[in-house]
Write a protein that holds these residues in place. Structure first.
Motif, short mmCIF file in Angstrom:
data_model
loop_
_atom_site.label_atom_id
_atom_site.label_comp_id
_atom_site.label_asym_id
_atom_site.label_seq_id
_atom_site.Cartn_x
_atom_site.Cartn_y
_atom_site.Cartn_z
N LEU A 1 0.81 -1.15 0.10
CA LEU A 1 -0.05 -0.11 0.05
C LEU A 1 1.08 1.16 -0.06
O LEU A 1 0.68 2.04 -0.73
N HIS A 2 1.89 1.26 0.80
CA HIS A 2 2.84 2.33 0.68
C HIS A 2 3.57 2.65 -0.67
O HIS A 2 3.53 3.85 -1.12
N SER B 1 -3.52 -5.30 14.50
CA SER B 1 -3.51 -4.88 15.73
C SER B 1 -2.35 -4.77 16.43
O SER B 1 -1.80 -3.68 17.12
N ARG B 2 -1.32 -5.72 16.16
CA ARG B 2 -0.13 -5.89 16.92
C ARG B 2 0.67 -4.77 16.24
O ARG B 2 1.58 -4.02 16.79
N ALA C 1 3.00 3.88 12.96
CA ALA C 1 2.62 4.97 11.75
C ALA C 1 2.47 4.36 10.50
O ALA C 1 1.41 4.85 9.77
N VAL C 2 3.49 3.56 10.08
CA VAL C 2 3.35 3.21 8.71
C VAL C 2 1.92 2.44 8.50
O VAL C 2 1.32 2.29 7.51
N THR C 3 1.77 1.59 9.50
CA THR C 3 0.43 0.63 9.47
C THR C 3 -0.94 1.37 9.44
O THR C 3 -1.92 1.38 8.58
N GLY C 4 -0.98 2.66 10.29
CA GLY C 4 -1.99 3.39 10.36
C GLY C 4 -2.13 4.16 9.02
O GLY C 4 -3.43 4.30 8.27
N GLU C 5 -1.30 4.65 8.22
CA GLU C 5 -1.11 5.27 7.09
C GLU C 5 -1.58 4.38 5.90
O GLU C 5 -2.47 4.60 5.01
N GLY D 1 -12.34 -2.62 11.98
CA GLY D 1 -13.01 -1.30 12.76
C GLY D 1 -12.16 -0.06 12.39
O GLY D 1 -12.16 0.88 13.37
N ALA D 2 -11.55 0.10 11.29
CA ALA D 2 -10.60 0.95 11.11
C ALA D 2 -11.48 2.13 10.26
O ALA D 2 -12.40 1.77 9.51
#
Length: 270
Positions: A167-168, A205-206, A215-219, A269-270
């Motif tokens: 995705l990045h 979640s981990r 940060a990179v996972t949230g993005e 739940g994002a």
């Protein structure tokens, strides 16, 4: 199995052999890791890659041998392009990229600070941080076992980490897309199609709980919503479908990847 894919795996094995003293620090990422998780999936677009991508954990990297010496002694040569720091060409002509996640790569712009190793032996890359958290040991073998019986037990990035990295990569190139970027988008489809949605949830979640990858996972989850979950006409969904032009059903792929992306976001739940 294509000759190119067989050659790419052989090149990756060449790198594993060269860096055998550092295997604990290596994590296979990129298309070859995707295929290791999804190879049995019935998808129109055949597996295809011509290179190998490896994430390096500097905390597990020993000082001997030096990465640059190990690669050179095995017949690898640095890619001469100034922009290709950390890219090595195997004696078979296969590019293998050695990358350190940006969050642990030290100061700098493209090279890394992992002394005593040369700063240009590996390059920094943002978005692959999750691979250091979400990975598992797997046997890596040649695709033509009759011609090559080598086998290495190496960490391979998990589906969640691969999803984050892909995705990045897509987001970073979205304003200058190419056919190869369509294949990256199709790899998102391949992952979401092959891996049950529930199997992404705990790793994601981990990853969101770990400082190195939060940060990179949230993005990445935001990119998943914007580029895929918005529907079949979203840019990532269109790219995934375009990868199957002439070999599959682009419209069905675009619709399916959008639904799968939304299912994952809803489940998480994002």
């Amino acid at each position: 199995m294509t000759d190119e894919l067989t050659m790419a795996r052989a090149g990756l094995l060449d790198a594993m052999e060269a860096l055998e003293s550092h295997l604990d620090a290596l994590v296979i990422i990129g298309a070859q890791a995707v295929y290791l998780h999804t190879g049995a999936t019935d998808i129109a677009l055949a597996e295809f890659t011509t290179d190998g991508d490896v994430a390096v954990d500097p905390d597990l990297l020993s000082s001997d041998p030096l990465v640059e010496e190990a690669m050179s002694n095995a017949g690898f040569t640095p890619d001469p392009r100034p922009s290709a720091i950390g890219s090595w060409i195997s004696p078979r002509g296969v590019p293998v990229d050695l990358m350190v996640p940006d969050a642990v790569a030290g100061a700098g712009r493209r090279g890394v600070r992992v002394p005593p190793h040369d700063s240009k032996s590996m390059r920094r890359a943002r978005g692959i941080e999750a691979a250091l958290i979400d990975n598992t040991k797997m046997p890596i073998t040649a695709l033509d076992r009759a011609a090559d019986d080598r086998e290495f037990e190496v960490s391979v990035a998990g589906p969640a980490a691969l999803l984050v990295a892909k995705l990045h990569k897509i987001h970073d190139r979205i304003d200058n897309p190419s056919r190869s970027d369509n294949k990256d988008a199709h790899d998102i489809y391949r992952l979401l199609r092959a891996i049950e949605t529930d199997l992404f949830l705990e790793p994601l979640s981990r990853l969101l709980d770990e400082d190195i990858s939060a940060a990179v996972t949230g993005e990445a989850l935001a990119h998943l919503r914007e580029l895929f979950a918005r529907g079949a006409s979203a840019r990532g969904s269109v790219m995934a479908g375009a990868a199957e032009e002439l070999v599959g059903d682009p419209a069905t792929v675009s619709e399916s990847v959008a639904l799968l992306a939304q299912d994952l976001l809803d489940a998480h739940g994002a």
